[in-house]
Structure formats: C-alpha cells, structure tokens
Design an enzyme around this catalytic site. Structure first.
Site, PDB file in Angstrom:
ATOM      1  N   ARG A  27       0.757  -1.270  -0.150  1.00  0.00           N
ATOM      2  CA  ARG A  27      -0.040   0.007   0.096  1.00  0.00           C
ATOM      3  C   ARG A  27       0.721   1.266   0.114  1.00  0.00           C
ATOM      4  NH1 ARG A  27      -5.288  -1.066   2.060  1.00  0.00           N
ATOM      5  NH2 ARG A  27      -5.440   0.853   2.832  1.00  0.00           N
ATOM      6  N   TRP A  75       2.170   6.271   6.149  1.00  0.00           N
ATOM      7  CA  TRP A  75       2.606   7.271   5.050  1.00  0.00           C
ATOM      8  C   TRP A  75       2.291   8.486   5.361  1.00  0.00           C
ATOM      9  CZ3 TRP A  75      -0.053  10.381   1.577  1.00  0.00           C
ATOM     10  CH2 TRP A  75       0.726  10.435   0.337  1.00  0.00           C
ATOM     11  N   ASN A  99      -5.008   5.549  11.279  1.00  0.00           N
ATOM     12  CA  ASN A  99      -5.120   5.822   9.668  1.00  0.00           C
ATOM     13  C   ASN A  99      -6.117   7.052   9.609  1.00  0.00           C
ATOM     14  OD1 ASN A  99      -3.576   3.732   9.309  1.00  0.00           O
ATOM     15  ND2 ASN A  99      -5.094   2.189   8.099  1.00  0.00           N
ATOM     16  N   GLY A 100      -5.836   8.213   8.459  1.00  0.00           N
ATOM     17  CA  GLY A 100      -6.745   8.994   8.346  1.00  0.00           C
ATOM     18  C   GLY A 100      -6.212  10.321   8.855  1.00  0.00           C
ATOM     19  N   GLU A 482      -3.563   6.773 -19.893  1.00  0.00           N
ATOM     20  CA  GLU A 482      -3.116   5.476 -18.947  1.00  0.00           C
ATOM     21  C   GLU A 482      -1.784   5.235 -19.052  1.00  0.00           C
ATOM     22  OE1 GLU A 482      -4.120   4.242 -16.162  1.00  0.00           O
ATOM     23  OE2 GLU A 482      -3.262   2.571 -16.009  1.00  0.00           O
ATOM     24  N   LYS A 486       1.072   5.244 -16.202  1.00  0.00           N
ATOM     25  CA  LYS A 486       1.969   4.021 -15.862  1.00  0.00           C
ATOM     26  C   LYS A 486       3.445   4.322 -15.914  1.00  0.00           C
ATOM     27  CE  LYS A 486      -0.360   1.910 -14.496  1.00  0.00           C
ATOM     28  NZ  LYS A 486      -1.691   2.126 -14.067  1.00  0.00           N
ATOM     29  N   GLU A 489       4.570   6.622 -13.255  1.00  0.00           N
ATOM     30  CA  GLU A 489       4.543   6.126 -11.791  1.00  0.00           C
ATOM     31  C   GLU A 489       5.347   5.396 -11.507  1.00  0.00           C
ATOM     32  OE1 GLU A 489      -0.260   4.998 -10.527  1.00  0.00           O
ATOM     33  OE2 GLU A 489       0.524   3.998 -12.264  1.00  0.00           O
ATOM     34  N   HIS A 505      -1.368  22.620 -31.025  1.00  0.00           N
ATOM     35  CA  HIS A 505      -1.562  23.649 -29.907  1.00  0.00           C
ATOM     36  C   HIS A 505      -0.544  23.571 -28.999  1.00  0.00           C
ATOM     37  CE1 HIS A 505      -5.335  24.187 -32.137  1.00  0.00           C
ATOM     38  NE2 HIS A 505      -5.655  22.842 -32.097  1.00  0.00           N
ATOM     39  N   LYS A 604      -0.982   2.536  -2.572  1.00  0.00           N
ATOM     40  CA  LYS A 604      -1.874   1.737  -3.444  1.00  0.00           C
ATOM     41  C   LYS A 604      -3.481   2.054  -3.377  1.00  0.00           C
ATOM     42  CE  LYS A 604      -3.404  -1.553  -6.102  1.00  0.00           C
ATOM     43  NZ  LYS A 604      -3.195  -1.418  -7.326  1.00  0.00           N
TER      44      LYS A 604
HETATM   45  C1  G6P Z   1      -3.956   5.299  -6.350  1.00  0.00           C
HETATM   46  C2  G6P Z   1      -3.247   4.284  -6.737  1.00  0.00           C
HETATM   47  C3  G6P Z   1      -3.612   4.228  -8.218  1.00  0.00           C
HETATM   48  C4  G6P Z   1      -5.258   4.123  -8.311  1.00  0.00           C
HETATM   49  C5  G6P Z   1      -6.061   5.222  -7.757  1.00  0.00           C
HETATM   50  C6  G6P Z   1      -7.416   5.143  -7.553  1.00  0.00           C
HETATM   51  O1  G6P Z   1      -3.354   6.541  -6.797  1.00  0.00           O
HETATM   52  O2  G6P Z   1      -2.079   4.216  -6.876  1.00  0.00           O
HETATM   53  O3  G6P Z   1      -3.192   2.989  -8.970  1.00  0.00           O
HETATM   54  O4  G6P Z   1      -5.659   4.124  -9.767  1.00  0.00           O
HETATM   55  O5  G6P Z   1      -5.403   5.440  -6.356  1.00  0.00           O
HETATM   56  O6  G6P Z   1      -7.656   4.054  -6.829  1.00  0.00           O
HETATM   57  P1  G6P Z   1      -8.972   3.346  -6.781  1.00  0.00           P
HETATM   58  O7  G6P Z   1      -8.783   2.135  -5.562  1.00  0.00           O
HETATM   59  O8  G6P Z   1     -10.222   4.181  -6.152  1.00  0.00           O
HETATM   60  O9  G6P Z   1      -9.040   2.678  -7.885  1.00  0.00           O
END
Ligand code: G6P
Length: 609
Positions: A27, A75, A99-100, A482, A486, A489, A505, A604
């Site tokens: 995560r 995190w 968490n939060g 996308e 990728k 990331e 443009h 994640k």
């Molecule tokens: C984070 C992850 C992405 C994911 C996004 C939305 O940024 O690293 O891989 O697309 O969250 O997450 P979800 O669980 O709502 O699809």
C-alpha cells in the site's frame, strides 16, 4: 497508505503483527512500528524508518513478545517520515495507531499542551493518544475514554487502541477509513485491510461508518455511533484462493499483467448469455430501473478515472445517453448540476479511495436516480454504501500501478454499456458484436501479451530519457493517458498524454530528436487523422513508437519503431492497446532500476483526502 494490524491471542502475537505489516507493504509507506504488552505487563514499543524489514531488524536486536498488540505502517501526512513520527503513539501506558487525518489536531494539541501533556512527534495522531489517556485517567474505563475522545476529534480515522492496565482487550473505531475484525479460534485480530490477516483467517466483520468495538480473545462487541450495540455479520473473504506471492514472476506488476486473461474470464463469469447480457447480476432493483436512466456521471481517481473516460465513448456511441466523467477530488467540491434520472457511477479498484467515497456519500443528499459502485473489493466501503453494485473479479492487486484492475473495470463498463443498450432496444446485431467481442477477449489478451520480447527490446531506448509524449484519439486517448500515467508512476520519466489532434496547440514545441512519442493507432475511423499527426512529429525529428493494428500500413522512419497488434472489433480495442503500454512501462522501470511494485511516494489505496 497507512496500514493497521492488531491481534489478541493466547500465543505471542508479534509474528502475526509482522506478517500483517508485510502483507500491507504494497500500500505504500515510509516507516513502521508495533507495540505489545509484554510479560511484565508493560507497553513495549518498537519503531523504525523505512521498510518493515528494518522493524524486524530492530526486533531482532530487542525482541518483543506479548498476547496483545497493535502495529502500523505509516505514510506521512502530518510530520515528515521519521522514527519519532512513526506509530504507535504513546501516552503513558496507552498506545494508539491511526489511519486518516484528525482535522482539528492543532486546536486539540494546544488544549492538551496547556493541560500539561508533552508531545514527542509532529503528527496529528498524537493528540488522540493524549486525549485517550486523559479520559482514561478520568474514567478508569477505556471504552468510555474512547467514546469521549471520538466526540472531540473531527476528520477521518481508523483507530486501534490498547492500555497496559487493560490487557484483556483491544479497542478500535472507524470513521472514513476502513477497519475489519478478523475471527480466529480463541483469538481475534484487527486490520485496515483483510489481506493483512489472510495468514490467520478468512472470516471478517466489516465495521460500518461510526462503529467502535471491544475485541477480546473470545469475541467482540460492536457499537454504532449512537453507542447502540450492533451485530456486523461475518463474511468470508472472497479472494482467499488467490495466490498472494509472486510465483515465478519477478514482480507483482508483471504477474498481474499476465493474470489478465483469467481476471477477465472471472469478471465475465455469469454475465453473458448467448445473445444478451444477464442484467440480473446488478440485483433486482437495478435491473428493473435500467431503462429509467437518462444521464450518467462517472466519478473516480487515477487509473480508474481513465477507465471512466473510455466508457464515455462507449456509452455515448452505443446508448445515446449523455455521460460525464470527472475526477472525484474536483467533482466533490463543484456545484454539480444533476439532471433528472442521473445514475452516479463510482469506479474504484479498492473501494476505499477517500475522494470517491466522499462523492458517493454526498450523493445521498442529491437527487440521483441511483448510485452504482463498480469495484474489485466486495467488502469495501464503496460497495457496501452504494445502491447498486457491479464487481470486477481481478483478485487482489498488489502492485501499486494498477493493471488487471483497470482492464477488468473496462470489461465491466463495456458490459454495462451493452446492458444499457439492450434495455434501450438497440438492434440485436449490435449487441452480438459486443457479446462476441467480450467472449473473445481472454484469448486476444493472451495473444497480445506475447509481444513482451519485442517490448523488452524497445524499453532499452528509454534508458536515458527524461520525457515522453503519448498520443491517441477517440476512446484510445484515455488509453494514451493511462500509458503515460503508468510510465511516470513506475519509471519516474515525465510523461504526458495528448489527444493527437491537440499536438499543434502546444506539445509540438517539445518535440525534438530526444523526445519519444508513443502513439496508439488502432484501425478505426480516426486512423488517417492520427497518421497525419504522426507525420508532423516525424518532420520535427521526434522518435515515433507506434502500436498499430496489423493491417495499418504505416511507414516507419529509420529511428521509428512500429509494433503490431491483431485487428479486433472497435469496442474492445482500447482494452487490448492497454497491454503493450503496461508492458512498456514495466520494462522501462526494470531498465531504470526503480522499485516497480512500490514506487516512491505513491500509495495503492489513497484513503485520505
Ligand atoms: C492510487 C493508486 C492508483 C489508483 C488510484 C485510485 O493513486 O496508486 O493505482 O488508480 O489510487 O484508486 P481506486 O482504488 O479508487 O481505483
């Protein structure tokens, strides 16, 4: 993002906590810690910067064992990554993991400091530790202390709490961040994600918003926000059969890319008949109301947002329904106009993304026809709180960069498009094209994945690159987005995607011999226009990398690379063109030597705003 594990048992629970933290590593986090109540009846806390392995090394130097304990991967949000900011946080004999985000932490900190509490971290969480300790001091009862504390904190939280004077129970609460209680035999566990506990149980009680609980070895008691005792049913974890190790693959991301044929097969199971889609999977209410839908809003984040963007092309073309797609963090704060009979689709792999969940919750105060969650996690908050649900069956996705979750979302969205077209009476031939295309997908995905060796060669070209442009048109424009996401990331190459028609443009100014321009060129009605755009790139010395259908006769220049995919029906083409872009980012990341499954700074599941 942050992860929580807790356990209470007759045996030493430290190995359960550590294994739980390892399972939550995917995560994303920057420090880890745990606390147990040891044989002397004292809190023993160990924290370490960096990976869980560092925590293990610290525990090798100074072992900690006990029958109850809580653990955390952090995190950083408030306070930089540092050991003193790592959880658990402690106030006397009381420890807490969180968490939060506690939004009123600054004010609470001032109040607590004025009452003599000393802070040792920069976190928002430490106020919770001191508040709990203060109320425990006043009431001598941890449940009362928890309730009084919950009344004072604002924001999002999943909390796990214990006190050395109360070694017979763990306490927990959730509001805005997920938390489950795992059921064992004469032992119980807590976690922010059931995956953390699959080594000890596959039976979970999902806490609802506002719940708090006391967890003992033999059972648990759960109360709702009104302090009424409530029963939360036990569910069996669906994905328990999926393997959670890498097998023969080098990374989870690679494994998950190659699991896509199976993930798509599993997602489509029970959804298709010979000549129609089986709308019953949406549930009776949804099935009866599909024909009433007059407008669609799709809301999501990250990769899931890109899936929504592809679906807009499908829905508008095949059903004539207006469809709007937006990132949740914007949608939630806009004065959105909701026309009559609007279906709100929230799209999420995890079902716990804070912004997407906030949109769903806010929707309850607006006049949507209904809310639909499309999600990969059956027990997630999004699934439990939406009116209707459509599950993808990709299995757990561990790599931070989403791959199989994305393609299965596309499959679910194409299925939904077909269902909407069906109730709106489109000709049987159109439905059949979609149905046949969906059925052919797993085989075609396997075929396209055989491109990997060619992509390994191609990836070498990116070894010294710092920038890349991705181009696409129509439903393949979000696929280019996308692809760019990728690449950035996991390889940290700055990548941007443009609708190819926008090239002149602005982005054309960036094109020179150092700029790779990656385009997706299916054989569709926009192909000729795309090829003209590519010629403009070539004329400026840009390096063209083109993924094209096998019938596309695009002359490559000396510096250019064109790789071919099979010709496929238009509707599934975006799904298939996603695959080489996933493989490209994966192999470029290998060339760059980055941490593929856990890229820096990313999480994640983004459970805070
Ligand atoms: C984070 C992850 C992405 C994911 C996004 C939305 O940024 O690293 O891989 O697309 O969250 O997450 P979800 O669980 O709502 O699809």
């Amino acid at each position: 993002m942050c992860g929580i594990v807790g356990a209470i048992a007759q045996r030493n629970i430290t190995p359960i906590l550590l294994e739980g933290l390892r399972r939550l590593e995917y995560r994303g986090y920057d420090s880890a810690g745990l606390a147990v109540i040891n044989a002397d009846g004292k809190v023993q806390r160990t924290r370490a910067m960096g990976k869980v392995i560092e925590l293990e090394k610290a525990l090798d130097r100074q072992p900690a064992s006990g029958h109850l304990g809580i653990a955390h991967t952090r995190w950083a949000t408030h306070g930089r990554p540092a050991e003193r900011n790592a959880h658990p946080h402690q106030s006397g004999g009381l420890v807490v993991v969180h968490n939060g985000i506690i939004e009123n932490h600054a004010e609470l900190r001032r109040q607590l400091q004025s009452r003599g509490f000393t802070f040792t971290s920069d976190t928002d969480t430490e106020v919770v530790a001191h508040l709990l300790a203060q109320y425990y001091g006043e009431t001598d009862d941890l449940l009362s202390a928890l309730r009084l504390t919950l009344n004072e904190i604002h924001g999002a939280y999943a909390l796990a709490v214990m006190h050395q004077e109360q070694p017979q129970a763990l306490y927990c609460a959730r509001m805005g961040s997920p938390l489950v209680i795992g059921e064992g035999s004469e032992e119980h566990y807590l976690a922010s994600d059931p995956l953390a506990l699959l080594q000890v149980t596959d039976r979970f009680r999902y806490l609802a918003e506002g719940d708090h609980a006391r967890v003992t070895r033999d059972g648990c008691e759960i109360w709702n926000a009104q302090n009424e005792i409530v029963e939360r049913p036990i569910s069996r974890y669906e994905h328990a059969a999926h393997s959670l190790d890498k097998g023969d693959y080098r990374h989870f991301m690679q494994k998950e890319i190659f699991e896509q044929p199976q993930a798509i097969t599993d997602t489509l199971a029970g959804m298709l008949a010979d000549d129609h889609v089986l709308t019953a999977v949406l549930g009776p209410e949804a099935e009866n109301r599909l024909a009433d839908i007059g407008n669609i809003h799709i809301v999501a984040c990250g990769t899931s947002y890109h899936a929504g963007l592809v679906a807009r092309y499908w829905i508008e073309e095949q059903t004539g329904l207006p469809c709007q797609v937006e990132v949740a963090s914007e949608y939630r704060y806009r004065q959105v106009v909701v026309p009559a009979n609007t279906l709100l689709i929230t799209l999420s792999q995890s079902g716990e993304t804070a912004d997407t969940l906030a949109v769903l919750r806010h929707a309850k105060t607006r006049n949507y026809l209904a809310t639909l969650a499309i999600c990969n996690v059956a027990g997630s908050s999004l699934v439990r709180e939406a009116d209707w649900r459509l599950l993808t069956h990709a299995g757990p996705e561990i790599g931070v960069a989403s791959t199989k979750a994305f393609t299965t979302q596309l499959v679910a969205l194409l299925w939904l498009t077909t269902a909407l077209a069906q109730v709106r009476g489109v000709p049987a031939a159109t439905l059949k094209t979609n149905l046949d295309a969906l059925r052919s997908l797993p085989g075609l995905v396997e075929q396209v994945l055989t491109m990997e060796p060619a992509i390994i060669d191609l990836a070498q070209r990116f070894a010294n690159k710092h920038h890349a442009l991705f181009l696409g048109r129509g439903a393949h424009y979000p696929i280019a987005m996308e692809g760019a996401l990728k690449l950035k990331e996991i390889s940290y190459i700055h990548a941007e995607a443009y609708a190819a028609g926008e090239l002149k443009h602005g982005p054309l100014a960036l094109v020179d011999e150092d700029m790779p321009v990656i385009s997706v060129a299916p054989s569709d009605s926009l192909l000729e226009k795309l090829i003209s755009n590519l010629e403009e790139v070539r004329a400026r010395g840009g390096q063209l990398v083109t993924f094209a259908c096998e019938t596309v006769d695009h002359q490559s220049g000396e510096q250019d690379v064109t790789l071919h995919l099979p010709n496929v029906p238009d509707c599934i083409s975006p799904i298939l063109f996603t695959l080489p872009l996933q493989l490209l980012s994966y192999h470029v990341a290998l060339v760059k030597g980055t941490d593929v499954d856990k890229p820096r700074n990313l999480a994640k599941s983004v459970t805070v705003e």
